[in-house]
Design a protein around this motif. Structure first.
Motif: not given
Length: 232
Positions: A93-117
């Motif tokens: 479960l701890h490993g799952l939390c870290v993985l989900l947080l990394v995916l959160c950062l990936v999704c946020s990075a995608g949102s920032i790039l699309i917004s700026l575009y």
């Protein structure tokens, strides 16, 4: 070129998401929970020892007093090797939390790039437009909510702090009981991250609503004109 209204809304969306990424990054570097418990040597009925486990995502601090010997200084351990000693659900479960947080950062990075575009161009209604921002921010919000649930379950249900306290006893096996856990700053910072992800989505929704209203107002004179006039 996009209109000023569009630039403003999409830039605000990118700004809100950027702030949320900063908060999440800081939360991943600080403590997520603090658990205190009574500690006794195994096979003894009573004892006055205590242990405190301060848990972060990648490190943990173990502080002991008479657990099992007199006056031990706080020690810092890497989280994943210590969780590997505990094994089972806490490690997974701890490993799952870290993985989900990394995916959160990936999704946020995608949102920032699309917004700026979108703030400098006029893409169609595709994954590079509002649809992409909705998908990225929805993913960030859902994943961060799942992190809050999974980490709380790991701390309060699986017995992760107790297992770490036992695994850190190097010489004398110990028993622990009466665990009291408080969630840390890192855990609570996920909540404003979630809220800012939704706020970023709200900026795009407001722009689309304003654009739709503007289009409807432009079509009204034609829709309201008498049929005789429209025939000519």
């Amino acid at each position: 070129m996009p209109s000023t209204t569009k630039v403003l809304h999409f830039f605000c969306s990118a700004l809100a998401t950027s702030v949320s990424v900063g908060l999440l990054g800081f939360s991943m570097s600080t403590s997520w929970s603090e658990s205190s418990m009574e500690c006794t040597e195994q096979n003894t009925a009573y004892g006055n020892g205590s242990a405190m486990i301060t848990m972060a995502l990648f490190d943990l601090i173990s502080a002991r007093s008479f657990c099992p010997v007199l006056g031990q200084d706080p020690e810092v351990f890497k989280a994943f090797p210590e969780l590997a000693k505990v094994g089972g659900a806490p490690q997974i479960l701890h490993g799952l939390c870290v993985l989900l947080l990394v995916l959160c950062l990936v999704c946020s990075a995608g949102s920032i790039l699309i917004s700026l575009y979108n703030s400098i161009s006029n893409p169609y209604e595709t994954y590079m437009g509002p649809i992409g921002i909705y998908a990225c921010n929805a993913g960030s919000a859902c994943l961060s909510l799942l992190v809050l649930i999974v980490f709380a379950l790991n701390v309060h249900v699986t017995g992760m702090p107790e297992g770490l306290a036992r695994s850190n006893s190097k010489v004398i096996p110990v028993d622990v009981r009466d665990t009291q856990t408080q969630m840390g700053l890192g855990y609570f910072l996920v909540i404003p991250y979630l809220a800012l992800s939704l706020l970023a989505t709200g900026f795009i929704y407001l722009y689309q609503h304003a654009a739709y209203t503007h289009r409807r107002e432009q079509q009204k004179p034609t829709e309201d004109a008498p049929k005789e006039i429209m025939m000519y």
